[in-house]
Design a protein around this motif. Sequence first.
Motif, PDB file in Angstrom:
ATOM      1  N   ASN A   1       3.219  20.570 -25.606  1.00 41.81           N
ATOM      2  CA  ASN A   1       2.477  21.531 -24.785  1.00 41.81           C
ATOM      3  C   ASN A   1       2.584  21.229 -23.297  1.00 41.81           C
ATOM      4  OD1 ASN A   1       1.488  22.918 -27.081  1.00 41.81           O
ATOM      5  ND2 ASN A   1      -0.126  21.373 -27.339  1.00 41.81           N
ATOM      6  N   PHE A   2       3.364  20.185 -22.970  1.00 44.59           N
ATOM      7  CA  PHE A   2       3.446  19.709 -21.582  1.00 44.59           C
ATOM      8  C   PHE A   2       4.721  20.223 -20.925  1.00 44.59           C
ATOM      9  CE2 PHE A   2       4.847  16.226 -18.632  1.00 44.59           C
ATOM     10  CZ  PHE A   2       3.902  16.470 -17.648  1.00 44.59           C
ATOM     11  N   LYS A   3       4.565  20.961 -19.822  1.00 45.28           N
ATOM     12  CA  LYS A   3       5.723  21.488 -19.093  1.00 45.28           C
ATOM     13  C   LYS A   3       6.114  20.473 -18.025  1.00 45.28           C
ATOM     14  CE  LYS A   3       6.220  26.016 -18.593  1.00 45.28           C
ATOM     15  NZ  LYS A   3       6.128  27.415 -18.091  1.00 45.28           N
ATOM     16  N   ALA A   4       7.157  19.680 -18.344  1.00 45.91           N
ATOM     17  CA  ALA A   4       7.589  18.615 -17.429  1.00 45.91           C
ATOM     18  C   ALA A   4       8.300  19.173 -16.213  1.00 45.91           C
ATOM     19  CB  ALA A   4       8.492  17.633 -18.173  1.00 45.91           C
ATOM     20  N   LEU A   5       9.079  20.266 -16.404  1.00 53.03           N
ATOM     21  CA  LEU A   5       9.775  20.927 -15.303  1.00 53.03           C
ATOM     22  C   LEU A   5       9.528  22.425 -15.404  1.00 53.03           C
ATOM     23  CD1 LEU A   5      13.200  19.030 -15.476  1.00 53.03           C
ATOM     24  CD2 LEU A   5      11.445  18.726 -13.718  1.00 53.03           C
ATOM     25  N   ASP A   6       9.171  23.024 -14.286  1.00 54.81           N
ATOM     26  CA  ASP A   6       8.814  24.443 -14.288  1.00 54.81           C
ATOM     27  C   ASP A   6       9.628  25.181 -13.221  1.00 54.81           C
ATOM     28  OD1 ASP A   6       7.607  26.891 -14.462  1.00 54.81           O
ATOM     29  OD2 ASP A   6       5.612  26.229 -13.869  1.00 54.81           O
ATOM     30  N   ASP A   7      10.780  25.746 -13.647  1.00 54.45           N
ATOM     31  CA  ASP A   7      11.612  26.573 -12.763  1.00 54.45           C
ATOM     32  C   ASP A   7      12.075  25.784 -11.533  1.00 54.45           C
ATOM     33  OD1 ASP A   7      12.925  28.957 -12.085  1.00 54.45           O
ATOM     34  OD2 ASP A   7      11.266  29.613 -10.824  1.00 54.45           O
ATOM     35  N   VAL A   8      12.725  24.644 -11.790  1.00 52.06           N
ATOM     36  CA  VAL A   8      13.170  23.756 -10.707  1.00 52.06           C
ATOM     37  C   VAL A   8      14.638  24.026 -10.361  1.00 52.06           C
ATOM     38  CG1 VAL A   8      13.673  21.347 -10.099  1.00 52.06           C
ATOM     39  CG2 VAL A   8      11.515  21.931 -11.232  1.00 52.06           C
ATOM     40  N   THR A   9      14.937  24.077  -9.077  1.00 48.58           N
ATOM     41  CA  THR A   9      16.310  24.261  -8.598  1.00 48.58           C
ATOM     42  C   THR A   9      16.697  23.097  -7.689  1.00 48.58           C
ATOM     43  OG1 THR A   9      16.279  26.677  -8.760  1.00 48.58           O
ATOM     44  CG2 THR A   9      17.810  25.715  -7.178  1.00 48.58           C
ATOM     45  N   LEU A  10      17.898  22.545  -7.930  1.00 48.70           N
ATOM     46  CA  LEU A  10      18.429  21.439  -7.122  1.00 48.70           C
ATOM     47  C   LEU A  10      19.896  21.706  -6.841  1.00 48.70           C
ATOM     48  CD1 LEU A  10      18.264  18.463  -5.974  1.00 48.70           C
ATOM     49  CD2 LEU A  10      19.028  17.735  -8.240  1.00 48.70           C
ATOM     50  N   CYS A  11      20.280  21.700  -5.568  1.00 47.41           N
ATOM     51  CA  CYS A  11      21.682  21.897  -5.183  1.00 47.41           C
ATOM     52  C   CYS A  11      22.126  20.719  -4.317  1.00 47.41           C
ATOM     53  CB  CYS A  11      21.853  23.199  -4.402  1.00 47.41           C
ATOM     54  SG  CYS A  11      21.467  24.679  -5.379  1.00 47.41           S
ATOM     55  N   VAL A  12      23.188  20.035  -4.748  1.00 43.86           N
ATOM     56  CA  VAL A  12      23.679  18.845  -4.054  1.00 43.86           C
ATOM     57  C   VAL A  12      25.045  19.149  -3.455  1.00 43.86           C
ATOM     58  CG1 VAL A  12      24.333  16.414  -4.304  1.00 43.86           C
ATOM     59  CG2 VAL A  12      22.431  17.339  -5.654  1.00 43.86           C
TER      60      VAL A  12
END
Length: 512
Positions: free
Chosen positions: A16-27
Amino acid sequence: MEYVIEMNHITKVFGNFKALDDVTLCVGKGEIHALLGENGAGKSTLMSILFGLYQAESGEIKINGKPAKINNPNDANNLSIGMVHQHFKLVHNFTVLESIVLGRETVKGGFLKMEEARKRIMDLSNHYRLKIDPDAYISDITVGMQQRVEILKMLYCNNDILIFDEPTAVLTPQEIEELMKIMKNLVDEGKSIIFISHKLNEIKAVANRCTVLRKGKFIGTIDVETATKEEMSEMMVGRKINFHLDKPELKTGEVTLEVKNLTVVSRSSHKNIVNDVSFQVRKGEIVCIAGIDGNGQSELVYGITGLIPIQSGKVTLNGKDITKESIRKKCMDGLAHIPEDRHKHGLVLDYNLQENIVLQTYFEPRFQNKGMIRFNAVREYARKLIDQYDIRSGQGEDSIVRDMSGGNQQKVIIARELDRNPDIVIAVQPTRGLDIGATEYIHKQLINQRDKGKAVLLVSLELDEVMEVSDRILVIYEGEIVADLDPKTVSVQELGLYMSGSKRSIQHEKEA
């Protein structure tokens, strides 16, 4: 900017735990991109998805502009992605050489061919100044040395995209400086680096851009050169951080812990790794043992706490000889220990949070009746500490500790140890791997112990921590105390000279 990595709209759920919620990463190609966030913010989870250890519920990953499906670490390696994990993935009964080549062995006629691998590893070691003994066993080397092995393992695989997950957490200031140079050299050679760190000074020193996560959500990506540390810390924790510790005036009392002529012999070399060490810690003071990693500070603490046998010497607590007492008896007498290796000596990883909370007290009447654990009492107590120490996990007191973030694992140990109301707290690297907000909190907890008249023995590799938190500094070099210093009057440069063995105080020169 040309991106080597694009992680778009990544969502990851555990139960029930949302560890990541709509995360964006650009390197970007050829940049050092920092990933900043509190413990449990989702940084390691995001990198575990990129490395193939987890799969996201939704979102897309692109490597060099092409969509990529990364089902496991082999897929990641094939895409030239390497990772140095926060908790090392090493086999303890393998040698350094065997650990580095594991999975990339050269075999001829059914036999391992290690000569070529040995030469290449030593060349890498010399080129990047990561001095290692290829024949030493992982179980016998320091955590700082294990970190070097992990870095060499990644370099040995010729990876172009390098993930460093809290790489400086176990390194000395000198080693950190070297690592910063190594990272810059790697980028100059065309590699791209994701650098996870809680240390704003380090991010300011090496990173080009920084992406901030908070509680599993994307907060923003900023240019490191133009952002201040205050702005970065506020983005990370959602509030202003006080970078200066307020300590009431020192008021010491009677001697709580006394160590006399303590000698510990190394199991591998059979030489004195702690040599005739004596010191006292009084009520109401924080005494810090400072030194470069591997100079006997770990073995000194192991000897005092009973984790390893001592050759000779005496340890007294409140005037009582506890030298030969069991670890449980020492705990009951008022000794608390926050160990440097939380996995090996601090937690039972496959127990849940509430079971770890009562590891040292489950036998007390409040938690057991006629040999049967009172689970309701344990659960209630665990919930109280979870709330008090802000321990974050997916399933509260029922969370398996192995699945928790490193910082929250550390908070479990600190909560368990400090809540027992000890007379002496022996804290070894207590803020290792903790974010700036949690570090501020732990420092306040240690100072609170001091102000309540308790004694604190702090062992730290962090010079900022040594100078800021301690009332007295004992410098250890090659197993001996070489100086007893006042942090108010000694400079960081002078402290460094004592730590490197270039200087010894007049008092300790006479004794030597």
